[in-house]
Design an enzyme around this catalytic site. Sequence first.
Site, PDB file in Angstrom:
ATOM      1  CE  LYS A 190      42.147  31.207  54.832  1.00 49.40           C
ATOM      2  NZ  LYS A 190      43.028  32.242  55.427  1.00 49.40           N
ATOM      3  N   GLY A 241      37.709  39.320  49.568  1.00 52.15           N
ATOM      4  CA  GLY A 241      39.142  39.419  49.336  1.00 52.15           C
ATOM      5  C   GLY A 241      39.413  39.926  47.934  1.00 52.15           C
ATOM      6  CB  SER A 242      42.421  39.772  45.864  1.00 54.70           C
ATOM      7  OG  SER A 242      42.638  38.384  45.875  1.00 54.70           O
ATOM      8  CB  THR A 243      39.140  40.966  41.688  1.00 54.57           C
ATOM      9  OG1 THR A 243      38.398  42.016  42.332  1.00 54.57           O
ATOM     10  CG2 THR A 243      38.385  40.556  40.436  1.00 54.57           C
ATOM     11  N   GLY A 246      38.840  35.655  44.111  1.00 55.53           N
ATOM     12  CA  GLY A 246      37.392  35.499  43.897  1.00 55.53           C
ATOM     13  C   GLY A 246      37.112  34.764  42.592  1.00 55.53           C
ATOM     14  CD  GLU A 263      33.154  43.230  49.891  1.00 61.69           C
ATOM     15  OE1 GLU A 263      33.818  43.776  48.973  1.00 61.69           O
ATOM     16  OE2 GLU A 263      33.415  43.345  51.086  1.00 61.69           O
ATOM     17  CB  CYS A 297      36.894  46.189  49.573  1.00 59.49           C
ATOM     18  SG  CYS A 297      35.592  46.225  50.780  1.00 59.49           S
TER      19      CYS A 297
END
Length: 772
Positions: A190, A241-243, A246, A263, A297
């Site tokens: 996606k 993406g964002s923590t 995640g 990541e 990032c």
Amino acid sequence: MTVKEIFQTMDYGPAPESAAEALTWLVDQGGRFGHFIDGQFTKPASGFDSRNPATGEVLASLSQASQSDVDSAVSAARKAQPKWEKLGGPGRARYLYAIARLLQKHSRLFAVLETLDNGKPIRESRDIDIPLAQRHFYYHAGMAQLMHDALPDRTAIGVCGQIIPWNFPLLMLAWKIAPALAMGNTVVLKPAEYTSLTALLFADICRQAGLPAGVVNLVTGDGAVGEMIVNADVDKVAFTGSTAVGRRIREATAGTDKELTLELGGKSPYIVFDDADLDSAVEGLVDAIWFNQGQVCCAGSRLLVHEPVAERFYAKLRARMDKLRIGNPLDKSIDVGAIVDATQLKTITDMVAANSDGDMHQTAGDMPAQGCFYPPTLITGLDTAHPLMQEEIFGPVLVATTFRTPSEAVELANNTRYGLAATLWTENINLALDVAPKLAAGVVWTNATNLFDAAAGFGGVRESGFGREGGWEGLSAYTKPKDTGKTLPQIAPFEGNKGPAEGIDRTAKLYIGGKQTRPDGGYSAPVYAKNGTLLGHASQSNRKDLRNAVEAAQAAKGWGKSTGHLRAQILYYIAENLYARADEFEARLNALQGGKTAAQEVQDSIDTLFTAAAWADKYDGQAHGVPIRGVALAMKEPTGVIAALCPDAYPLLGLVSLMAPAIAMGNRVILGASQPFPLAATDFYQILDTSDVPGGVVNILTGPHDALADTMTRHMDIDAVWSFSDPALSETIRKGSASNLKRTWIGTSLPAMRDTLAAATEIKDIWIPYGE
Ligand code: NAI
């Protein structure tokens, strides 16, 4: 403007790249896109618009995938996977080469489309994003070719669900798809909702390359579609993406056996020492924080400058900022393009507007009158705990502070919950190579920044996630061992009603910091032999005991810095001491478990210790050849403090198989001994005591694993939790570990040495200048 005037002002003229081809391609597709499932585009459905953030114009209309779209994509990938894998590495390599060539052939179309969709300057999409994406497919075509020879013990994982962000749309797609396909997996990917167009063009490339249907499937939509993929019948989830997201994915997959790589974000330090080439370091910062508008990032977003040169450096930096050109991303001489979307622009604007501390400087250049633009910004004089020094802004905003000594620089650099990347500028090689190993980061650049290549691993430590992408190290995220080994049994402790075998009832203590200590709670539990004889009592450790063990392990940090040679010697010593007392251990194992395997188990334990000792100074890193004047040194570093629950069965071999490779690699361990048969572990204390193992390197606790698992996963000073105990604990372990994104490893068979060595190490890629 006359020629004379141009010469006088020396101003840039406009150098616009034409958008015509890309816009025509969009029109040719009808301006509306469905998903790419099983080799076909589905009929466009309702969804959302994709806009050019520089102008606000609508580029295309995209479909929001439904549950049934995601299900079809996953079942297409499932159906295609066995055949794709059976095609063999060389067969798959042909397709990957074909994709790479087609990406190269259409590179200008991809670059323009990327810039239109994302807002990044065409210079970047043309010279960085698209060439690196091609390189990833070429490189991994080679990996497919070599898989059989180079990774004979590994096999594909199956179907991979992949979710990517909007900052490097095609490049992140390449990072995810190329290694997955090379290793024989199929994918459902996606793209991010703001930037799906190059992914859809890529789907077209897959068709042109004749890629078998179902090998690559793409579904578009927002986070809800991402969630559907995470919860679908996939074997692996790979996320960038964002923590925050995640962490949610870590929790959502906790109760499953899905493999996971994350990541995530960063607040990467950019360290400038007083002997650095300051002009180059300023130029480096343009690439560190203004590249892709800072939406990177691993952006060097936290500037740390050596105090003696700070004012001079800031002055040069402000002067350089004032020369940056902000504007139409399709203009070839633009430095800073548009922020990806109005939402992200608002996030950046609000974060900066909320701050009144420090001194702020923003680029003096003209700003476009409309579109999602934000000026390059520098804020100096913030203290290290300031939210802007700690939180990821993900925009063109640089925060800065100063340091006095190299050790203070290291301390400041590591003062973050993240650990993705770091940059060092110094002309002193000794200083650079002294500081690089001390930085908590997965990637370190020296006298350069934001370098990427398919041959070098990329990924972070701490809350920047786990797993690597790229290089040999990235492949383990897309393969699993062929041999899964014999499943470990769950064993209930024996019950008994007889008195002690030797007439003395002993209570074994815990082993913390090199000392045998009584349990904090003062409780113990009887341990019986198969025939019901009481063999002794084992201490029941509680939360406080675990905390003490963590403290002891943290205090033994020096072990990680000791040489492999020294660690090998100590492991040989442990092996020899166990050998000398083999009969005793055999008798103990016999008494504990019954059966006839004790002699073999002792022998296997001794062998495991010798093998781990042998690896201690041979599990080397690599020097990755990257296509620049430099190399990326992939150094293997210990994971840190590892808490491991030993299997019920093999009370001695299970413990040794986890402990030996872990300490061989420089980790400190806290081991939860076999729950039904703890006394083999408590006997082992004496072996450790007589083998020169420094206190705190190995700590052993006894008692129920469920309580231990819960406390281990929540403890913020533990870096990894391994469990070979009851599989029912895996959900607790994975969920709890989301707190600080610990590495987790759940095993169901005795661990193979190679896998344990890999789990016990983190790879840090240190890029250094090298060669002509
Ligand atoms: P995000 O993490 O929400 O989005 C990344 C991807 O995850 C997108 O494809 C999105 O649709 C998907 N996603 C969102 N929620 C999901 C869920 N619950 N389950 C599965 N997939 C989900 O990032 P977002 O909101 O676009 O940006 C917010 C912040 O995240 C940024 O300001 C930045 O700080 C950070 N970020 C970091 C990136 C990195 O490379 N480390 C990339 C993008 C954003």
